[in-house]
Design an enzyme around this catalytic site. Sequence first.
Site, PDB file in Angstrom:
ATOM      1  N   HIS A   1      14.131 -36.073 -15.500  1.00 31.11           N
ATOM      2  CA  HIS A   1      13.554 -36.722 -14.298  1.00 31.11           C
ATOM      3  C   HIS A   1      12.087 -36.365 -14.128  1.00 31.11           C
ATOM      4  CE1 HIS A   1      17.602 -37.999 -13.282  1.00 31.11           C
ATOM      5  NE2 HIS A   1      17.991 -36.791 -13.621  1.00 31.11           N
TER       6      HIS A   1
ATOM      7  N   CYS B   1       0.852  -1.192   0.000  1.00 32.15           N
ATOM      8  CA  CYS B   1       0.000   0.000   0.000  1.00 32.15           C
ATOM      9  C   CYS B   1       0.890   1.244   0.000  1.00 32.15           C
ATOM     10  CB  CYS B   1      -0.841   0.014   1.259  1.00 32.15           C
ATOM     11  SG  CYS B   1      -1.632  -1.560   1.612  1.00 32.15           S
TER      12      CYS B   1
ATOM     13  N   TRP C   1      -3.654  -2.333  -0.893  1.00 39.07           N
ATOM     14  CA  TRP C   1      -3.509  -3.651  -1.523  1.00 39.07           C
ATOM     15  C   TRP C   1      -4.130  -4.605  -0.533  1.00 39.07           C
ATOM     16  CZ3 TRP C   1       0.410  -7.858  -1.079  1.00 39.07           C
ATOM     17  CH2 TRP C   1       0.390  -8.726  -2.184  1.00 39.07           C
TER      18      TRP C   1
ATOM     19  N   LYS D   1       9.777 -14.014 -14.824  1.00 43.97           N
ATOM     20  CA  LYS D   1       9.446 -12.807 -15.596  1.00 43.97           C
ATOM     21  C   LYS D   1       8.235 -13.050 -16.487  1.00 43.97           C
ATOM     22  CE  LYS D   1      11.139  -9.981 -13.964  1.00 43.97           C
ATOM     23  NZ  LYS D   1      11.657 -10.609 -12.812  1.00 43.97           N
TER      24      LYS D   1
ATOM     25  N   ASN E   1      -0.514   1.125   6.507  1.00 42.41           N
ATOM     26  CA  ASN E   1       0.164   0.012   5.815  1.00 42.41           C
ATOM     27  C   ASN E   1       0.597  -0.967   6.895  1.00 42.41           C
ATOM     28  OD1 ASN E   1      -0.073   1.406   3.464  1.00 42.41           O
ATOM     29  ND2 ASN E   1       2.102   1.915   3.247  1.00 42.41           N
ATOM     30  N   GLY E   2       0.466  -2.266   6.621  1.00 40.03           N
ATOM     31  CA  GLY E   2       0.910  -3.272   7.590  1.00 40.03           C
ATOM     32  C   GLY E   2      -0.255  -4.155   8.007  1.00 40.03           C
TER      33      GLY E   2
ATOM     34  N   GLU F   1      14.683 -17.313 -13.314  1.00 44.29           N
ATOM     35  CA  GLU F   1      14.311 -15.888 -13.388  1.00 44.29           C
ATOM     36  C   GLU F   1      13.538 -15.605 -14.673  1.00 44.29           C
ATOM     37  OE1 GLU F   1      14.015 -13.496 -11.536  1.00 44.29           O
ATOM     38  OE2 GLU F   1      13.997 -11.732 -12.862  1.00 44.29           O
TER      39      GLU F   1
ATOM     40  N   LYS G   1       4.669  -4.099  -5.874  1.00 39.63           N
ATOM     41  CA  LYS G   1       6.108  -3.893  -6.103  1.00 39.63           C
ATOM     42  C   LYS G   1       6.911  -4.374  -4.905  1.00 39.63           C
ATOM     43  CE  LYS G   1       9.918  -2.734  -8.016  1.00 39.63           C
ATOM     44  NZ  LYS G   1      10.458  -3.684  -9.018  1.00 39.63           N
TER      45      LYS G   1
ATOM     46  N   ARG H   1       3.310   0.458  -7.013  1.00 45.64           N
ATOM     47  CA  ARG H   1       3.506  -0.534  -5.941  1.00 45.64           C
ATOM     48  C   ARG H   1       2.403  -1.569  -5.933  1.00 45.64           C
ATOM     49  NH1 ARG H   1       6.485   2.797  -2.014  1.00 45.64           N
ATOM     50  NH2 ARG H   1       5.865   1.444  -0.322  1.00 45.64           N
TER      51      ARG H   1
ATOM     52  N   GLU I   1       4.885 -13.588 -14.359  1.00 44.06           N
ATOM     53  CA  GLU I   1       4.313 -12.510 -13.537  1.00 44.06           C
ATOM     54  C   GLU I   1       3.762 -11.369 -14.374  1.00 44.06           C
ATOM     55  OE1 GLU I   1       6.920 -10.235 -11.023  1.00 44.06           O
ATOM     56  OE2 GLU I   1       8.657 -10.742 -12.222  1.00 44.06           O
TER      57      GLU I   1
END
Length: 607
Positions: A503, A2, A73, A484, A99-100, A480, A602, A27, A487
């Site tokens: 395997h 947030c 968020w 990318k 926030n939190g 990675e 973010k 964010r 997401e």
Amino acid sequence: MCGIIGYVGSRAAVPILVEGLKRLEYRGYDSSGVALVGSGGLSIAKAAGRISALEQVIDLDAPQSLGIGHTRWATHGAPTDINAHPHADSSGRIAVIHNGIIENDRALRTYLERKGVVFTSETDTEVLAQLIGQLYDGDLEQAVREALREITGTYGMAVVCADEPNVIVAARQGSPLIVGVGKNEHILASDAAAILAHTTQVVFLGDGQMARITPDDLKLTTLDAMPVANDVEKIEWSLDEIELAGYDHFMKKEIHEQPASLETCLRGRVDTREGVVHLGGLVDCARDLVRAKRIILTGCGTAWHAALVGEYLFEELVRVPTEVEYASEFRYRNPIIDDGTVVIAVSQSGETADTLAALKEANQRGALTLGVVNVVGSTLARATDAGVYLHVGPEIGVASTKAFTGQVTVLALIACYLGRRKHMSPAAASQFIDALEKIPEQVAAILAQADKAEVVAEAYCKKDNWLYLGRGNNYPVALEGALKLKEISYIHAEGLPAAEMKHGPIALITEAMPVVVIATAGSQYQKIMNNISEVRTRGGRVIAIATEGDREIAKIAEHVLYVPDTIEPLQPLLTSIPLQLIAYHAAVLRGCNVDKPRNLAKSVTVE
Ligand code: AGP
């Protein structure tokens, strides 16, 4: 995570709050709102969805010169108008943004309901607002102080009250807050991006600190009302660094910034002639670092992938047992930390909850802790014994790109810094540093052929399952690259060590499946060529990342994206670039919101 913005001064607050919230959009959020205090008392406007929805419900010409704003968020309660912040107390005179997470919100809600409080939302933040309302008796700062003593959890919060039209009270525990210092005005925010348009002079709040903010005064105290004096610091970032500057998306801008950001990351830190790395942040603990018996690298997401590249670098150059831990696992695993253990926390934001918790665990168990982080003054930067900043500039796009190559570069610098103090010869160090100094121009060469990655994205962006394979130093790059793609384009992708394909996952290979194989020159080249053949015999469509000049690979791969040659430990800095570009173009072609992917933030400041 947030976003928080607050303004108190002589200018109209609304334009400053709305512009600040827009700078915090990157964010990630799903609702927003503002609270204003003026001669008419307290007014609140909020809306689910984008900030454009909020702009429909507020008076953009409102005269009030005190206000707070928030992008939420959702964690407790769906992203609805009701659950959006700010939240008011029952009297309608106090408004809170937060926030939190308040861990004991259920118990407090029950306590307050028994006192007759009627809640309107599902959020833990309303519990805070109602508690402050119950405790308020004419001194907002005191009411907040008393309320926070009842709270268990994390917060970066701001409170305003209709009866104190010139005051914002803010407090911080585990979620960042900074105060911009202007001329007869102050701007509170959770992130420098929201302040830069007004001032670069800021004061960082520390955990357990409160601020009482008026146009001309900024009073800092501890929760126990002890005065504190934090320095006024200068933000080095410029406004244009947090703006698009003509690019379609922040992610594209940040991919293309990498030659410059890596130059900045290296500047002043390498001396090829002497074969020496200079890291001022490590000087005070260099002796302990050199005596390390074990190194643990920890982080989340892309930062964890950078840490995995770091494992290869540290074991190659420092020759000390090194392991990589997901921060979310490390924090709950009762980790073994003994003498000579060094824990290195890797992060872009320096605010990721799991990484901070892992770091706290390492500190409590006596490890020497280092931070590898981009945001100056972040919680992580303040919680470690020492550290090295990335200096790659603000990363706005949710998908981490230049921060990844910055993290790998800093880990390479630290590995060389320590290796040179143990057994690396000056010649070996000079060779390593020489290769490192060439990376920015080599990245620029790859970006000059960015259109080739777009061709690959066009060919396969409709395929819903991709596989990424790599070996050795490029195995983390396979992970990675898959992240990318996932997401930002929402295509399912899996990264694997190439040999692992046999395997099990090889059962997935069909002619419909794009398989990205990082097949650069190196010690396992022939092995990876064999893996490509295994994929092709099952009809898989191979997209190879190869070293310039390799003519063999074009015979067995559908597409080849070339990168310049470099020493194997540094190849991830080059092979990751085409994968960033493929993911970017696939997301654009699929009409996805590249900079603000669904469900993502973010910085994940909650568990
Ligand atoms: C990467 O593209 C993601 N945005 C995410 O995995 C990110 O790397 C992770 O959340 C860690 O964030 P941090 O680097 O700010 O700690």
